[in-house]
Design an enzyme around this catalytic site. Structure first.
Site, PDB file in Angstrom:
ATOM      1  N   ASN A  90     -10.035  -0.464  -1.306  1.00 57.49           N
ATOM      2  CA  ASN A  90      -8.583  -0.338  -1.154  1.00 57.49           C
ATOM      3  C   ASN A  90      -7.910  -0.922  -2.399  1.00 57.49           C
ATOM      4  OD1 ASN A  90      -5.899  -0.538  -0.479  1.00 57.49           O
ATOM      5  ND2 ASN A  90      -6.230  -1.567   1.484  1.00 57.49           N
ATOM      6  N   HIS A 112      -3.751   7.040   2.186  1.00 56.42           N
ATOM      7  CA  HIS A 112      -4.068   5.712   1.642  1.00 56.42           C
ATOM      8  C   HIS A 112      -5.474   5.302   2.079  1.00 56.42           C
ATOM      9  CE1 HIS A 112      -3.953   1.612   0.519  1.00 56.42           C
ATOM     10  NE2 HIS A 112      -3.884   1.152   1.756  1.00 56.42           N
ATOM     11  N   CYS A 115       0.821  -1.222   0.000  1.00 56.94           N
ATOM     12  CA  CYS A 115       0.000   0.000   0.000  1.00 56.94           C
ATOM     13  C   CYS A 115       0.852   1.268   0.000  1.00 56.94           C
ATOM     14  CB  CYS A 115      -0.945  -0.007   1.189  1.00 56.94           C
ATOM     15  SG  CYS A 115      -2.057  -1.402   1.120  1.00 56.94           S
TER      16      CYS A 115
HETATM   17  O1  UT7 Z   1      -4.074  -1.487   3.068  1.00 59.88           O
HETATM   18  C1  UT7 Z   1      -3.263  -2.457   3.660  1.00 59.88           C
HETATM   19  C2  UT7 Z   1      -3.354  -2.359   5.103  1.00 59.88           C
HETATM   20  N1  UT7 Z   1      -4.604  -2.915   5.554  1.00 59.88           N
HETATM   21  C3  UT7 Z   1      -5.368  -2.239   6.399  1.00 59.88           C
HETATM   22  O2  UT7 Z   1      -5.085  -1.123   6.748  1.00 59.88           O
HETATM   23  C4  UT7 Z   1      -6.571  -2.960   6.976  1.00 59.88           C
HETATM   24  C5  UT7 Z   1      -6.625  -2.741   8.449  1.00 59.88           C
HETATM   25  N2  UT7 Z   1      -7.696  -3.476   9.079  1.00 59.88           N
HETATM   26  C6  UT7 Z   1      -9.001  -3.137   8.954  1.00 59.88           C
HETATM   27  O3  UT7 Z   1      -9.335  -2.228   8.215  1.00 59.88           O
HETATM   28  C7  UT7 Z   1     -10.007  -3.868   9.801  1.00 59.88           C
HETATM   29  O4  UT7 Z   1      -9.339  -4.650  10.743  1.00 59.88           O
HETATM   30  C8  UT7 Z   1     -10.988  -4.770   8.981  1.00 59.88           C
HETATM   31  C9  UT7 Z   1     -11.910  -3.905   8.129  1.00 59.88           C
HETATM   32  C10 UT7 Z   1     -10.206  -5.721   8.105  1.00 59.88           C
HETATM   33  C11 UT7 Z   1     -11.851  -5.582   9.944  1.00 59.88           C
HETATM   34  O5  UT7 Z   1     -12.549  -4.719  10.799  1.00 59.88           O
HETATM   35  P1  UT7 Z   1     -12.506  -4.942  12.389  1.00 59.88           P
HETATM   36  O6  UT7 Z   1     -13.335  -3.899  12.971  1.00 59.88           O
HETATM   37  O7  UT7 Z   1     -11.055  -5.007  12.800  1.00 59.88           O
HETATM   38  O8  UT7 Z   1     -13.205  -6.352  12.533  1.00 59.88           O
HETATM   39  P2  UT7 Z   1     -12.624  -7.690  13.195  1.00 59.88           P
HETATM   40  O9  UT7 Z   1     -11.634  -8.338  12.314  1.00 59.88           O
HETATM   41  O10 UT7 Z   1     -12.247  -7.405  14.619  1.00 59.88           O
HETATM   42  O11 UT7 Z   1     -13.925  -8.573  13.208  1.00 59.88           O
HETATM   43  C12 UT7 Z   1     -15.075  -8.224  14.039  1.00 59.88           C
HETATM   44  C13 UT7 Z   1     -16.180  -9.204  13.729  1.00 59.88           C
HETATM   45  C14 UT7 Z   1     -15.743 -10.652  13.780  1.00 59.88           C
HETATM   46  O12 UT7 Z   1     -16.810 -11.405  14.307  1.00 59.88           O
HETATM   47  P3  UT7 Z   1     -16.804 -11.869  15.848  1.00 59.88           P
HETATM   48  O13 UT7 Z   1     -15.564 -12.686  16.023  1.00 59.88           O
HETATM   49  O14 UT7 Z   1     -16.790 -10.598  16.649  1.00 59.88           O
HETATM   50  O15 UT7 Z   1     -18.083 -12.654  15.957  1.00 59.88           O
HETATM   51  C15 UT7 Z   1     -15.564 -11.013  12.322  1.00 59.88           C
HETATM   52  O16 UT7 Z   1     -15.739 -12.389  12.079  1.00 59.88           O
HETATM   53  O17 UT7 Z   1     -16.670  -8.986  12.408  1.00 59.88           O
HETATM   54  C16 UT7 Z   1     -16.664 -10.217  11.683  1.00 59.88           C
HETATM   55  N3  UT7 Z   1     -16.418  -9.911  10.268  1.00 59.88           N
HETATM   56  C17 UT7 Z   1     -17.414  -9.614   9.417  1.00 59.88           C
HETATM   57  N4  UT7 Z   1     -18.745  -9.532   9.580  1.00 59.88           N
HETATM   58  C18 UT7 Z   1     -19.486  -9.209   8.513  1.00 59.88           C
HETATM   59  C19 UT7 Z   1     -15.237  -9.853   9.610  1.00 59.88           C
HETATM   60  N5  UT7 Z   1     -15.450  -9.525   8.337  1.00 59.88           N
HETATM   61  C20 UT7 Z   1     -16.788  -9.377   8.179  1.00 59.88           C
HETATM   62  C21 UT7 Z   1     -17.621  -9.046   7.095  1.00 59.88           C
HETATM   63  N6  UT7 Z   1     -18.955  -8.962   7.323  1.00 59.88           N
HETATM   64  N7  UT7 Z   1     -17.136  -8.787   5.887  1.00 59.88           N
END
Ligand code: UT7
Length: 328
Positions: free
Chosen positions: A284, A254, A114
């Site tokens: 992204n 970004h 990125c």
């Molecule tokens: O550009 C390269 C660098 N990358 C980044 O900067 C990405 C950085 N990370 C992020 O933007 C975020 O961590 C994500 C958008 C990837 C995920 O968001 P989050 O708020 O960190 O969610 P999480 O991974 O903590 O997941 C929370 C919950 C989980 O369920 P439980 O365990 O709480 O029941 C996931 O299984 O959300 C669930 N989940 C989803 N639910 C619905 C994960 N993906 C999805 C989805 N739809 N697509």
């Protein structure tokens, strides 16, 4: 002193749009989750298997040449920031030049995920500042759909395909790339990488079966590092150039997650009206996000505008550039 100024911008995204509602039909997710957690509403994904990253780049660079009124033969050097090259080798930069007829240019790819565009922009600017070259094209492009597992809801909702390109030319005016701060920490690879397809684990039937040619991302640790480092480096480039928030016209950050961008703007003390944002439309696009921002906002930019560009991504890699816009 010779500085490297951006004198033209071009961009390209594939026609095919995939909305959050489309994704609801193939994975367990909701438009509401994606919108509130990331700010993304849709992404452009290439659905023609005969197209590759170089094809998006060619469109972006063609547009840039038309806008500046130059022929591809005038390009001295082309650098392509990408982690989705057409092939492992030759470099996508070479493929782009061949397709464009940029026969006087040499070039290479730069892999910083990125941060690929900001690393490439800084690298390209050095060839201008030394006086060696007059026209350097810097491309940031990724066809992320080719390395994403569309059964993995944690990654597939985030990424999109797109390419942007800028032309760098020398100037003696007080515009162009004024300063930069770049960082890398290879320990971050644990949280964000692709397991197979390289020399560590060459492609085999087994690696394909185990889905190891897709992006592996641990969202939360990447999120935490992104918020901290992108905010910190943006604040630092302001401090060392004695820039106050009122001196800054734009933040071009970004587009990985709207929450990361909001946190960066808050740390810099700048209002939402100064934050370039197009994540809702493209998702992204990895190395594509920043040149696509400049492409979308070009009409609003004025000569002399101060822009802080910031990125964070795989590696980990991150950094900021202090840029003064060079044209109206
Ligand atoms: O550009 C390269 C660098 N990358 C980044 O900067 C990405 C950085 N990370 C992020 O933007 C975020 O961590 C994500 C958008 C990837 C995920 O968001 P989050 O708020 O960190 O969610 P999480 O991974 O903590 O997941 C929370 C919950 C989980 O369920 P439980 O365990 O709480 O029941 C996931 O299984 O959300 C669930 N989940 C989803 N639910 C619905 C994960 N993906 C999805 C989805 N739809 N697509």
């Amino acid at each position: 002193m010779i500085r490297a100024a951006i004198t033209a911008v071009g961009g390209y995204v594939p026609e095919n749009i995939v909305t959050n509602f489309d994704l609801e039909k193939i994975i367990e997710t909701t438009d509401e989750w994606i919108t509130t957690r990331t700010g993304i509403k849709q992404r452009h994904l290439e659905n023609n298997p005969d197209k590759a990253t170089s094809d998006m780049c060619v469109e972006a660079v063609k547009l840039l040449c038309q806008k500046r009124g130059i022929s591809p033969e005038e390009i001295d050097l082309l650098i392509c920031g990408t982690i989705t090259p057409d092939m492992v080798f030759p470099a996508t930069a070479n493929v782009i030049c061949a397709k464009l007829g940029a026969k006087n240019a040499w070039g290479y790819d730069l892999g910083a995920a990125c941060s690929g565009f900001i690393y490439s922009l800084v690298t390209g600017s050095q060839f201008i500042e030394t006086g060696r070259y007059k026209k350097v094209v810097v491309v940031g492009a990724d066809m992320m759909s080719r390395i994403i597992d569309y059964t993995d809801r944690a990654t597939c909702v985030i990424f999109g395909d797109g390419a942007g390109a800028v032309l760098l030319e020398p100037t003696t005016e007080e515009v162009g790339i004024m300063d930069f701060v770049l960082h890398a920490d290879g320990n971050g690879a644990t949280h964000l990488h692709m397991k197979a397809g390289g020399s560590a684990k060459p492609a085999s039937a087994e690696t394909v079966q185990n889905k190891q040619h897709y992006v592996y991302q641990e969202g939360q640790p990447v999120f935490k590092h992104a918020v901290y480092n992108m905010s910190e480096v943006s604040a630092r480039i302001m401090e060392r150039n004695k820039l106050k928030s009122e001196n800054i016209q734009w933040l071009a950050a970004h587009q990985a997650n709207k929450r990361i961008i909001d946190a960066t703007a808050e740390r810099m003390g700048i209002g939402k009206d100064k934050v370039m944002m197009n994540i809702e439309r493209y998702g992204n696009t990895t190395a594509g996000t920043i040149p696509l921002l400049l492409w979308d906002y070009e009409k609003q930019l004025k000569k002399g505008d101060t822009i802080i560009i910031s990125a964070f991504g795989g590696g980990f890699t991150w950094g900021s550039i202090y840029l003064k816009w060079a044209y109206n």
